[in-house]
Write an enzyme that holds these catalytic residues in place. Structure first.
Site, PDB file in Angstrom:
ATOM      1  N   GLU A   1      27.575 -68.529  12.242  1.00 37.90           N
ATOM      2  CA  GLU A   1      28.601 -68.652  12.190  1.00 37.90           C
ATOM      3  C   GLU A   1      29.719 -67.346  12.016  1.00 37.90           C
ATOM      4  O   GLU A   1      30.723 -67.372  12.673  1.00 37.90           O
ATOM      5  CB  GLU A   1      28.990 -69.254  10.496  1.00 37.90           C
ATOM      6  CG  GLU A   1      29.344 -70.418  10.181  1.00 37.90           C
ATOM      7  CD  GLU A   1      27.481 -71.185  10.402  1.00 37.90           C
ATOM      8  OE1 GLU A   1      26.567 -70.242  10.111  1.00 37.90           O
ATOM      9  OE2 GLU A   1      27.357 -72.105   9.902  1.00 37.90           O
TER      10      GLU A   1
ATOM     11  N   HIS B   1      26.709 -76.749  -1.348  1.00 39.39           N
ATOM     12  CA  HIS B   1      27.590 -77.252  -0.647  1.00 39.39           C
ATOM     13  C   HIS B   1      27.906 -78.109  -0.935  1.00 39.39           C
ATOM     14  O   HIS B   1      28.461 -78.640  -0.364  1.00 39.39           O
ATOM     15  CB  HIS B   1      25.975 -78.119   0.155  1.00 39.39           C
ATOM     16  CG  HIS B   1      24.736 -77.965   1.246  1.00 39.39           C
ATOM     17  ND1 HIS B   1      24.178 -76.047   0.354  1.00 39.39           N
ATOM     18  CD2 HIS B   1      24.840 -77.071   1.507  1.00 39.39           C
ATOM     19  CE1 HIS B   1      23.609 -75.969   1.543  1.00 39.39           C
ATOM     20  NE2 HIS B   1      24.213 -76.596   2.542  1.00 39.39           N
TER      21      HIS B   1
END
Lengths: 491, 356
Positions: free
Chosen positions: B85, B154
């Site tokens: 990322e 998450h």
């Protein structure tokens, strides 16, 4: 050592003179590229070898990062080149010898004699020369490397010298302004590393881009911002290139993307700029510079990986000045051969104190990344100052070390000496440049000191390119109207 | 069952202020298709636009949002990245600085934390630091907030984190019209925009008419939408919580209370004017969000009321309904209780109204 010299203006005369000089079994070839190659007799060779060794002893550093590089290879290949293609010949294969640039006095003496014996009135100085780079390149995953024999014209010599000297003066001025507390916050000086920037810029074309970290005052100048734009930005006045809103670490101009404060962040950004070049098909590339300190950042490796997979035209350049702030390279990196850290990416090690070597390597790299994919370049260099102005730079290294580099490997002094010996520039010209640069930078410094800052309304100017906030919040309420002055280049 | 209830509520909301033939003839489109069509439109419209992220190309998107795009546009425009990322967000920002219009997808915004330095320091601040020289026209998008059973790492909502930063724009669509219009507007915007989608909404279908499917349909950034007009209390929400607010409004209607439900659509800029106007009418306000309470979106709305004359329009304090201030648990019952549900919102509304 094989050396070639050319003197455009007086060749026919020199040829005649040389033919008269004894101790020289000269096979002189004059090409239409006006390169003169002279081969040496054995005696001459021995003389040269002795001088090489002396020279080598002087320059043989015990500095750790140079230990590999001071190989003295004494098997020379002398070439007798009488073809007309000397100027074009690739000398790479023959350069398995110490390509240290040492001036054989007897060889140089030839020219002196020739010149003195020759014409009195014409300009005794050359307009072009061919020289060897100071130290051989080291290659990682590359069969062929950059040219070790490079050409240097008089104009180029003047330009590179002027540029390096200007950067040095700007940095000195910045250091002084900081000590006077006129520059605040961060100030990272480039003194000692000038050859890296000037060498790379010399190889860059108009379509090329560069991004670096925070030691960028020199780069900002090279990419087109005048000294006042740099110094003014440092003092925070309107004449700064970001009008004082960015400061030392946030300077931008066309094709130059800063000026980035977060260590390592500029590397993926640079890969992104390269992606844009490839996407747009403009043939450009991007130099993404970082230091030995940033070389261990994870995002650097992430960028290597993606650049390789997508064949991005990016040259990752590690400006290794041996210290990441106060931590030496050995204490920070398990592998200090930064040019190999790209792993699958090829790499080149360059002597970053030799502007011509850096230029040659960058030219090679530009061609490579446009055709094959990214590579890593490590320019081994040195900074005289501390990491920033708050660091005296002597707690983690000795003053002797700094002095030694200053005296023996200074990029500006050694380039100056080279150019003078090659006859490309005179000491008078050097003095004139020095004076001119000093004057220019002193004027800029005065203006930067006395300039005015932006009015307070600029605090809320250009936060967005397309502002949608009805009001911005000031310290005490939603009472500020965003002012739009500029839109930015990307529309 | 929840979904069909929701569709009914959604249709009711639509019909409540539009009984034109258009609305009745509207077709159904899921949020996913709204996003997909938005991407398709903008990729076709502007050559500089491209999408990069994990699994966006050959996998058709981790949540199938980019389905079919790689086949249509190819490797140059739809780029699969490795799981890095920080690296690919940096590359996207660099490409934006150099003139392209990247859409950087985070598989969820939880992973954007790995790249948050690039979102804030490289993208959001650059226009200002360069005194207006270099703008960064990038879109960061992906699912935000809780999903179902994906547990603590998450499930975080990042609306408050990103909306905190000047230089960024942050939008949080709820339905298909929001998703499609906001994403298109975000791609066309010259500043960095964070688009906080919601994975649970991807599969929900909403009626859309041909204005929404028009290739130049845009939802302006910074403007909230009144989903359901009312007069007794204002309920402000964003993203998935709009559904909860609408369900609560339906419940309150049974008690004779007409709640006005505002779908924020944008978190930054925050459309306070719409909320102030509404509160001038209703004099009561509650906020609903799935994110954590401290320094959250609801907290910001409360603070803004403190500093505006609209404060005096309130007949009662503003109350927030938020996600419980704990990391999201996995066990189903615990997870169910971790986010505000219709009874929580209804209870808060009744409390603020002083009713039982």
């Amino acid at each position: 050592m094989l050396r070639t010299l050319s003197r455009v203006s007086e060749l026919p005369i020199i040829v005649k003179q040389l033919q008269k000089v004894r101790n020289c079994n000269a096979a002189v070839a004059v090409t239409n590229k006006t390169i003169v190659t002279v081969t040496n007799t054995k005696q001459h060779q021995q003389q040269q070898q002795q001088q090489q060794q002396q020279h080598t002893k002087q320059t043989n550093r015990s500095s750790r990062s140079y230990s590999d590089n001071n190989n003295n290879r004494s098997n020379y290949n002398s070439n007798v080149n009488s073809s007309n293609n000397i100027g074009r010949q690739q000398h790479k294969n023959h350069l398995r010898f110490d390509s240290r640039r040492s001036y054989s006095s007897s060889f140089f003496g030839l020219f002196q004699n020739a010149a003195q014996a020759g014409v009195a009135k014409t300009n005794n100085y050359a307009t072009e020369a061919t020289v060897q780079v100071n130290r051989p390149f080291k290659l990682h995953r590359l069969e062929e490397g950059p040219e070790t024999t490079v050409k240097l014209t008089k104009d180029e010599a003047l330009k590179y010298y002027t540029q390096m000297q200007t950067i040095r003066r700007i940095e000195t001025a910045a250091g002084n302004l900081y000590k006077e507390k006129i520059i605040r916050g961060f100030c990272h000086l480039y003194s000692g590393q000038e050859a890296c920037a000037v060498g790379m810029k010399a190889a860059m074309r108009d379509v090329d881009n560069i991004i670096s970290a925070y030691r960028v005052h020199g780069w900002t100048y090279l990419m087109g911002v005048p000294p006042l734009g740099v110094l003014g930005e440092l003092t925070g006045v309107q004449s700064g290139c970001a009008r004082g809103k960015g400061g030392s670490m946030h300077m931008y101009c066309p094709n130059f993307f800063g000026g980035n404060g977060i260590v390592g962040a500029q590397v993926p950004l640079g890969a992104g700029v390269a992606l844009a070049c490839k996407y747009k098909g403009n043939g450009g590339m991007c130099l993404a510079l970082y230091g030995d300190g940033a070389a261990n950042q994870g995002q650097v490796f992430e960028a290597y990986n993606m650049a390789y997979l997508w064949k991005l035209p990016v040259i990752f350049v590690c400006e290794n000045n041996n210290y990441g702030m106060g931590t030496s390279a050995e204490r920070a990196s398990c592998n200090t051969d930064y040019y190999t850290r790209g792993d699958a990416l090829p790499g080149i090690w360059v002597d970053g104190m030799d502007v011509l070597a850096v230029r040659s390597a960058t030219e090679f790299a530009i061609k490579y990344v446009n055709e094959q994919g990214p590579l890593v370049m490590e320019t081994n260099t040195y900074r005289y100052s501390g990491h920033s102005m708050s660091d005296p730079g002597t707690s983690y290294r000795t003053r002797e070390e700094i002095q030694e580099v200053r005296q023996k490997r200074d990029p500006i002094t050694s380039f100056k000496e080279l150019c003078i010996e090659l006859g490309l520039i005179t000491t008078d010209e050097v003095k004139a440049i020095d004076l001119k640069v000093r004057k220019e930078v002193d004027e800029a410094t005065a203006q930067a000191k006395n300039g005015t800052e932006l009015p307070v309304s600029h605090l809320w100017t250009d936060v967005y390119s397309n502002n949608l906030e009805p009001k911005l919040r000031g310290t005490n309420g939603y009472d500020i109207d965003h002012i739009q002055e500029r839109k930015g280049v990307n529309h | 069952m929840l979904r069909s209830r929701l569709s009914k509520v959604a249709c009711a909301a639509q019909r409540a202020f539009s009984t034109s033939p258009k609305a009745l003839a509207a077709k159904q489109m899921t949020v996913r298709d709204g996003l997909n069509s938005a991407l398709d439109d903008e990729l076709a419209r502007d050559d500089r636009v491209f999408l990069l992220g994990e699994e966006v190309a050959q996998y058709d998107g981790a949540y199938k949002v980019s389905r079919g795009l790689w086949k249509k546009y190819g490797d140059k425009r739809i780029i699969d990245t490795p799981i890095t990322e920080m690296g690919f967000a940096g590359i996207a920002v660099g490409a934006a600085m150099a003139g392209l219009r990247p859409i950087c997808e985070f598989m969820t915004f939880n992973f954007s934390m790995q790249a948050i330095d690039h979102v804030i320091n490289s993208a959001a601040k650059t226009f200002y630091m360069s005194a207006g020289a270099v703008n960064v026209p990038i879109v960061f998008r992906g699912p935000n907030g809780a999903s179902a059973g994906v547990a603590a790492q998450h499930s975080q909502c990042f609306a408050a984190w990103y909306a905190h930063c000047p230089g960024l724009k942050v939008v949080s669509p709820y339905d298909t019209e929001d998703a499609r219009g906001l994403l298109k507007a975000a791609i066309r915007d010259p500043d960095p925009v964070v688009v906080l989608e919601n994975e649970l909404m991807y599969g929900v279908a909403f009626p859309v008419d041909e204005t929404v499917t028009d290739v130049d349909f845009l939802v302006p950034l910074g403007k909230a939408k009144i989903m359901r007009p009312g007069k007794d209390i204002t309920i402000v929400a964003h993203s998935k919580a709009v559904e909860t607010a609408l369900l609560s409004a339906a419940e309150l209607a049974k008690k004779g209370i007409e709640a006005e439900v505002i779908n924020l659509r944008s978190i930054r800029p925050l459309d306070m004017q719409t909320i102030f106007t509404s509160v001038r009418k209703t004099h009561h306000l509650i906020t609903v969000e799935n994110g954590w309470p401290q320094h959250g979106v609801g907290a910001e709305i409360c603070a803004r009321f403190m500093e505006d004359p609209a404060f005096f329009e309130l007949d009662a304090p503003v109350w927030r309904c938020c996600g419980v201030d704990v990391p999201m648990p996995y066990a189903k019952t615990l997870e169910l209780h971790a986010l505000p549900r219709e009874p929580d919102v209804t209870a808060a509304a009744l409390k603020v109204l002083g009713k039982k």
